[in-house]
Design a protein around this motif. Sequence first.
Motif, PDB file in Angstrom:
ATOM      1  N   PHE A  98       1.212  -7.714   9.462  1.00 48.69           N
ATOM      2  CA  PHE A  98       0.999  -6.160   9.167  1.00 48.69           C
ATOM      3  C   PHE A  98      -0.544  -5.714   9.556  1.00 48.69           C
ATOM      4  O   PHE A  98      -1.163  -4.716   9.303  1.00 48.69           O
ATOM      5  CB  PHE A  98       1.299  -5.601   7.681  1.00 48.69           C
ATOM      6  N   GLU A  99      -0.963  -6.625  10.457  1.00 52.02           N
ATOM      7  CA  GLU A  99      -2.227  -6.204  11.046  1.00 52.02           C
ATOM      8  C   GLU A  99      -2.253  -4.660  11.478  1.00 52.02           C
ATOM      9  O   GLU A  99      -3.518  -4.129  11.857  1.00 52.02           O
ATOM     10  CB  GLU A  99      -2.929  -7.001  12.186  1.00 52.02           C
ATOM     11  N   ASN A 100      -1.062  -4.083  12.078  1.00 53.69           N
ATOM     12  CA  ASN A 100      -0.886  -2.713  12.500  1.00 53.69           C
ATOM     13  C   ASN A 100      -1.141  -1.944  11.501  1.00 53.69           C
ATOM     14  O   ASN A 100      -1.471  -0.446  11.746  1.00 53.69           O
ATOM     15  CB  ASN A 100      -0.050  -2.570  13.386  1.00 53.69           C
ATOM     16  N   LEU A 101      -1.209  -2.162  10.253  1.00 52.30           N
ATOM     17  CA  LEU A 101      -1.075  -1.143   9.091  1.00 52.30           C
ATOM     18  C   LEU A 101      -2.598  -1.033   8.638  1.00 52.30           C
ATOM     19  O   LEU A 101      -3.165  -1.745   8.013  1.00 52.30           O
ATOM     20  CB  LEU A 101      -0.160  -1.597   8.016  1.00 52.30           C
ATOM     21  N   ILE A 130      -0.764   4.575   2.308  1.00 44.51           N
ATOM     22  CA  ILE A 130      -0.643   3.273   1.475  1.00 44.51           C
ATOM     23  C   ILE A 130       0.844   3.050   1.131  1.00 44.51           C
ATOM     24  O   ILE A 130       1.595   2.100   0.923  1.00 44.51           O
ATOM     25  CB  ILE A 130      -1.401   3.422   0.132  1.00 44.51           C
ATOM     26  N   MET A 131       1.469   4.388   0.820  1.00 43.42           N
ATOM     27  CA  MET A 131       2.927   4.080   0.322  1.00 43.42           C
ATOM     28  C   MET A 131       3.660   3.738   1.614  1.00 43.42           C
ATOM     29  O   MET A 131       4.749   2.953   1.419  1.00 43.42           O
ATOM     30  CB  MET A 131       3.349   5.720  -0.169  1.00 43.42           C
ATOM     31  N   SER A 132       3.346   4.252   2.591  1.00 41.59           N
ATOM     32  CA  SER A 132       4.267   3.759   3.775  1.00 41.59           C
ATOM     33  C   SER A 132       3.998   2.451   4.059  1.00 41.59           C
ATOM     34  O   SER A 132       4.932   1.692   4.441  1.00 41.59           O
ATOM     35  CB  SER A 132       3.801   4.808   5.174  1.00 41.59           C
ATOM     36  N   SER A 133       2.928   1.905   3.859  1.00 44.24           N
ATOM     37  CA  SER A 133       2.633   0.428   4.188  1.00 44.24           C
ATOM     38  C   SER A 133       3.527  -0.599   3.518  1.00 44.24           C
ATOM     39  O   SER A 133       3.873  -1.448   3.535  1.00 44.24           O
ATOM     40  CB  SER A 133       1.148   0.137   4.229  1.00 44.24           C
ATOM     41  N   ILE A 134       3.445  -0.033   1.810  1.00 43.39           N
ATOM     42  CA  ILE A 134       3.957  -0.750   0.861  1.00 43.39           C
ATOM     43  C   ILE A 134       5.692  -0.657   0.997  1.00 43.39           C
ATOM     44  O   ILE A 134       6.163  -1.885   0.892  1.00 43.39           O
ATOM     45  CB  ILE A 134       3.997  -0.114  -0.518  1.00 43.39           C
ATOM     46  N   GLY A 135       6.005   0.484   1.651  1.00 43.55           N
ATOM     47  CA  GLY A 135       7.631   0.518   1.778  1.00 43.55           C
ATOM     48  C   GLY A 135       7.871  -0.703   2.946  1.00 43.55           C
ATOM     49  O   GLY A 135       8.688  -1.476   2.938  1.00 43.55           O
ATOM     50  N   GLU A 136       6.858  -0.863   3.994  1.00 49.23           N
ATOM     51  CA  GLU A 136       7.131  -1.947   5.121  1.00 49.23           C
ATOM     52  C   GLU A 136       7.135  -3.104   4.409  1.00 49.23           C
ATOM     53  O   GLU A 136       7.705  -4.143   4.816  1.00 49.23           O
ATOM     54  CB  GLU A 136       6.084  -1.718   6.174  1.00 49.23           C
ATOM     55  N   ILE A 137       6.142  -3.392   3.567  1.00 51.88           N
ATOM     56  CA  ILE A 137       5.870  -4.785   2.910  1.00 51.88           C
ATOM     57  C   ILE A 137       7.049  -5.170   1.936  1.00 51.88           C
ATOM     58  O   ILE A 137       7.640  -6.246   1.907  1.00 51.88           O
ATOM     59  CB  ILE A 137       4.700  -4.731   2.270  1.00 51.88           C
ATOM     60  N   HIS A 138       7.767  -4.414   1.340  1.00 51.72           N
ATOM     61  CA  HIS A 138       8.851  -4.392   0.822  1.00 51.72           C
ATOM     62  C   HIS A 138      10.112  -5.025   1.495  1.00 51.72           C
ATOM     63  O   HIS A 138      10.809  -5.613   1.149  1.00 51.72           O
ATOM     64  CB  HIS A 138       9.157  -2.965  -0.254  1.00 51.72           C
ATOM     65  N   SER A 196      13.402   2.750  -4.588  1.00 52.42           N
ATOM     66  CA  SER A 196      12.402   2.372  -3.282  1.00 52.42           C
ATOM     67  C   SER A 196      11.239   3.319  -3.120  1.00 52.42           C
ATOM     68  O   SER A 196      11.271   4.564  -3.634  1.00 52.42           O
ATOM     69  CB  SER A 196      13.310   2.194  -2.305  1.00 52.42           C
ATOM     70  N   MET A 197      10.189   2.806  -2.186  1.00 50.18           N
ATOM     71  CA  MET A 197       9.098   3.555  -2.082  1.00 50.18           C
ATOM     72  C   MET A 197       9.508   4.695  -1.215  1.00 50.18           C
ATOM     73  O   MET A 197       8.847   5.930  -1.072  1.00 50.18           O
ATOM     74  CB  MET A 197       7.947   2.668  -1.627  1.00 50.18           C
ATOM     75  N   GLU A 198      10.409   4.502  -0.378  1.00 52.29           N
ATOM     76  CA  GLU A 198      10.903   5.491   0.540  1.00 52.29           C
ATOM     77  C   GLU A 198      11.579   6.615  -0.219  1.00 52.29           C
ATOM     78  O   GLU A 198      11.386   7.811   0.358  1.00 52.29           O
ATOM     79  CB  GLU A 198      12.102   4.885   1.245  1.00 52.29           C
ATOM     80  N   GLN A 199      12.249   6.578  -1.248  1.00 53.48           N
ATOM     81  CA  GLN A 199      12.851   7.743  -1.992  1.00 53.48           C
ATOM     82  C   GLN A 199      11.588   8.630  -2.420  1.00 53.48           C
ATOM     83  O   GLN A 199      11.602   9.804  -2.302  1.00 53.48           O
ATOM     84  CB  GLN A 199      13.614   7.081  -3.179  1.00 53.48           C
ATOM     85  N   LEU A 200      10.496   7.957  -3.110  1.00 49.09           N
ATOM     86  CA  LEU A 200       9.381   8.625  -3.572  1.00 49.09           C
ATOM     87  C   LEU A 200       8.636   9.273  -2.314  1.00 49.09           C
ATOM     88  O   LEU A 200       8.260  10.618  -2.402  1.00 49.09           O
ATOM     89  CB  LEU A 200       8.334   7.597  -4.263  1.00 49.09           C
ATOM     90  N   TYR A 201       8.654   8.534  -1.161  1.00 53.59           N
ATOM     91  CA  TYR A 201       7.973   9.106  -0.194  1.00 53.59           C
ATOM     92  C   TYR A 201       8.487  10.237   0.482  1.00 53.59           C
ATOM     93  O   TYR A 201       7.915  11.590   0.740  1.00 53.59           O
ATOM     94  CB  TYR A 201       7.853   8.075   1.054  1.00 53.59           C
ATOM     95  N   HIS A 202       9.852  10.528   0.467  1.00 48.24           N
ATOM     96  CA  HIS A 202      10.637  11.519   1.060  1.00 48.24           C
ATOM     97  C   HIS A 202      10.347  12.814   0.177  1.00 48.24           C
ATOM     98  O   HIS A 202      10.063  13.793   0.620  1.00 48.24           O
ATOM     99  CB  HIS A 202      12.205  11.178   1.073  1.00 48.24           C
ATOM    100  N   ILE A 203      10.236  12.581  -1.077  1.00 49.39           N
ATOM    101  CA  ILE A 203      10.106  13.804  -2.117  1.00 49.39           C
ATOM    102  C   ILE A 203       8.623  14.430  -1.785  1.00 49.39           C
ATOM    103  O   ILE A 203       8.746  15.422  -1.838  1.00 49.39           O
ATOM    104  CB  ILE A 203      10.522  13.366  -3.596  1.00 49.39           C
ATOM    105  N   LEU A 204       7.767  13.452  -1.801  1.00 55.04           N
ATOM    106  CA  LEU A 204       6.588  13.922  -1.736  1.00 55.04           C
ATOM    107  C   LEU A 204       5.938  14.453  -0.526  1.00 55.04           C
ATOM    108  O   LEU A 204       5.116  15.362  -0.373  1.00 55.04           O
ATOM    109  CB  LEU A 204       5.333  12.797  -2.381  1.00 55.04           C
ATOM    110  N   TYR A 205       6.640  13.936   0.751  1.00 60.22           N
ATOM    111  CA  TYR A 205       6.014  14.355   2.064  1.00 60.22           C
ATOM    112  C   TYR A 205       7.012  14.885   2.977  1.00 60.22           C
ATOM    113  O   TYR A 205       6.513  15.598   3.980  1.00 60.22           O
ATOM    114  CB  TYR A 205       5.600  13.033   2.808  1.00 60.22           C
TER     115      TYR A 205
END
Length: 302
Positions: A94-97, A147-155, A285-294
Amino acid sequence: MKDRGETYCLSAEFVLHGKYKILGVINEGGMGIVYLSYDLILQQKVCIKEYFPRRYVMRKPGRCQVTVFEGEAARYFRQGVDQFVKEARILACFENLESVVEVQDFFYENGTAYMVMKYVTGENVKQCIERSGCMESEEVLRIMRPIMSSIGEIHKKGVLHGDISPDNILITKEGEGRLIDFGTARFYGMKEGEEKHSTVFFKRGYSAEEQYSEQASQGAYTDVYGVCTTMYFMLTGISPEEAVHRMIRDHVVPLTHFPHIRMKKYKKQAIMKGMAVKAQNRYHSMEQLYHILYEKKFLFGF
């Protein structure tokens, strides 16, 4: 940076792997020690994470070699080293994150393992809030978005951070957020038949209730709790009550009760849902939270 650290920490001026000179201790916890070091070849500062689970190992003062306790501790230590290697490999992918601190090197030495990471200067969220007070909602959402986007990728790789909190999010001098300290990161969603051993780790106010038990299952929803409690602190300047205390009686004041926080009501409610005491009441999932907030998508059925 700490002046010296405990007696089990490597001393300043000690050289690791023939090229990394220890300058001091940045942080230490139950699973490892983070050193500020200097790369003698590339002539730049780096952070080095030493796998040092104090539950299973010790180091005599003035020595560099790690002594592993006998019995079950030795087995768990070996499993931990294997996991430490896997985590380093995954993080290196994840060096691109930009919001995740880059892994630059890995090696074995002194009977344990070491992860070399890029050194990023800045101030963590906890320090920022203590110095300047709570942040505006726009700033909080801007910092946390990548940060939330990156955590979603790590998950997606089956890894939990497990320690998302105000002192593990660094704000760089450019104002960007960086997620640091993967010392408690672990794999989850193991297949049937795989051996599983969990070490209890929790941070008061920011760890979910399932992190207080070895038997409890953890998942993406566990990091969702850490993200949302951290955002709560950023917005209010108040550390949430400890999860196990909230199970008895919840004294956490909902964000909707803070009229001075300029944030849409549904976003305040989303953050509160993410820090629900019971895992089944949070976003899964982090994606669900991300969708609501952004992305302003109202998701149902979870």
